[in-house]
Enzyme design. Structure first.
Site, short mmCIF file in Angstrom:
data_model
loop_
_atom_site.label_atom_id
_atom_site.label_comp_id
_atom_site.label_asym_id
_atom_site.label_seq_id
_atom_site.Cartn_x
_atom_site.Cartn_y
_atom_site.Cartn_z
N ASP A 56 35.65 -37.18 7.83
CA ASP A 56 36.01 -38.59 8.01
C ASP A 56 37.46 -38.73 7.56
O ASP A 56 37.78 -38.44 6.40
CB ASP A 56 35.08 -39.47 7.18
CG ASP A 56 35.43 -40.95 7.26
OD1 ASP A 56 36.40 -41.30 7.96
OD2 ASP A 56 34.75 -41.76 6.61
N HIS A 109 35.51 -46.77 14.26
CA HIS A 109 36.01 -45.54 13.62
C HIS A 109 35.21 -44.35 14.12
O HIS A 109 33.99 -44.45 14.34
CB HIS A 109 35.87 -45.68 12.09
CG HIS A 109 36.49 -44.57 11.32
ND1 HIS A 109 37.83 -44.25 11.40
CD2 HIS A 109 35.95 -43.69 10.42
CE1 HIS A 109 38.09 -43.24 10.58
NE2 HIS A 109 36.97 -42.88 10.00
N CYS A 157 41.96 -41.96 14.08
CA CYS A 157 40.77 -41.23 13.64
C CYS A 157 40.32 -40.20 14.67
O CYS A 157 39.92 -39.08 14.32
CB CYS A 157 39.63 -42.19 13.32
SG CYS A 157 39.26 -43.38 14.64
#
EC number: 3.4.22.-
Length: 339
Positions: free
Chosen positions: A220, A203, A282
């Protein structure tokens, strides 16, 4: 003497047992119970095999809530069906992140491109960011000799010095895999992920240091994949205090010293999950967040991102399609030059 009469040879005859098939309705009570138990057992086994087919990342991405009513749950399923329709969105990795940051530097000038040759993790990002900002400070006051200046392999020292001097916004990307509990294990996991060509549980998250606004912003797309927002804030507050000492406020001779050395502001840019389950976007979300930040550092993410998953997906797909071609000019991974 009487004749001996031998009995005729006996033959063995095998009869196949007859099997009687009865419907569930006509079966006995015991047979019905047995069939139900077998059916339930097969269902459990099938569910277990399905779960085994999921990756650990898919399980983490799934949203489960016992508080949703039947109507809300139906809406969520309908939205998920919409999200899963259409071609998958492309995966943006470190090279794409670098290319996009170069594109932003060309547009805004005050942005330092992302150095992808120095992988950042939750174990080393605080020290690395401090060192980078201290290097900029020493370059600004001509305390760093050209031969002492560390620069990325695809950038010349002279060009890197000029970029440092003109930059005030420093984006940093951090790579994370929850299975690694040390820096060495994290780097090993990163190499394994790159070799396999699969995303796995990896990630990307984004940290933006803005000297002009005296702010450290964390983003995030899962909002709590590395740690909870409160835990990240606590870590970033230490960084903010160090940056406040490196870049004190401007003031007169009679200004309070403590006020001049006040910490940077810490901002958690994501308090909700914007990345949809099952998608590996992401990296693209980090770039979209950076683009919004450069347009307005005080923007509200929840006002930018639709709550409907299909609309969120369409928004990100449009962002990707409109920037990929412009990013391709930096596909050689050479740093942009300053004029």
């Amino acid at each position: 003497m009487e004749p001996i009469h031998n009995p005729p040879p006996q033959t063995c005859s095998y009869s196949r047992p007859s099997t009687t098939y009865t419907s569930f309705k006509d079966a006995s009570c015991g047979t019905k119970v047995t069939r139900i138990i077998i059916a339930l057992f097969l269902i459990v086994i099938s569910c277990g095999l399905i779960l085994c087919a999921y990756t650990f990342r898919d399980l983490l991405d799934a949203d489960y809530s016992a508080q949703e009513g039947p109507q809300q749950a139906t809406k969520l399923l309908q939205q998920l069906d919409k999200v899963l329709t259409g071609p998958p969105l492309p995966i943006w990795d470190n090279e794409h992140l670098f290319q996009f940051s170069c594109l932003m530097q060309n547009k805004h000038r005050r942005v330092l491109p992302i150095d992808i040759c120095n992988p950042l993790t939750k174990f080393n990002f605080l020290e690395y960011i401090c060192n980078c900002l201290m290097t900029k400070q020493s370059v600004n006051v001509n305390e760093t000799d050209m031969c002492e200046l560390f620069c990325p392999p695809t950038c010349t020292p002279e060009n890197y010095r000029r970029l440092l001097c003109t930059s005030s916004v420093f984006p940093f990307v951090m790579w994370h895999d929850p299975s690694a509990d040390t820096q060495e294990a994290m780097l090993t996991k990163m190499d394994q992920t790159m070799s396999s060509g699969r995303v796995g549980n990896s990630h990307w998250v984004l940290v933006i240091v803005d000297i002009e606004h005296r702010c450290v912003t964390f983003f995030d797309s899962f909002y709590n994949y590395i740690a909870s927002p409160q835990q990240m804030r606590e870590q970033l507050e230490g960084l903010a205090a160090s940056l406040g000492a490196i870049y004190p406020k401007e003031g007169g001779a009679d200004s309070d010293q403590e006020e001049l050395l006040s910490p940077f502001q810490v901002r958690i840019g994501s308090t909700v999950k914007v990345q949809s389950p099952g998608e590996f976007t992401c990296g693209a979300w980090c770039c979209q967040f950076l683009a919004w930040y450069l347009e307005n550092p005080d923007f509200d993410l929840e006002e930018k991102v639709p709550t409907n998953p299909s609309e969120r997906r369409a928004l990100l797909a449009d962002f990707i399609s409109t920037t990929e071609q412009a990013m391709s000019r930096y596909s050689s991974l050479s740093w942009p030059t300053t004029d």
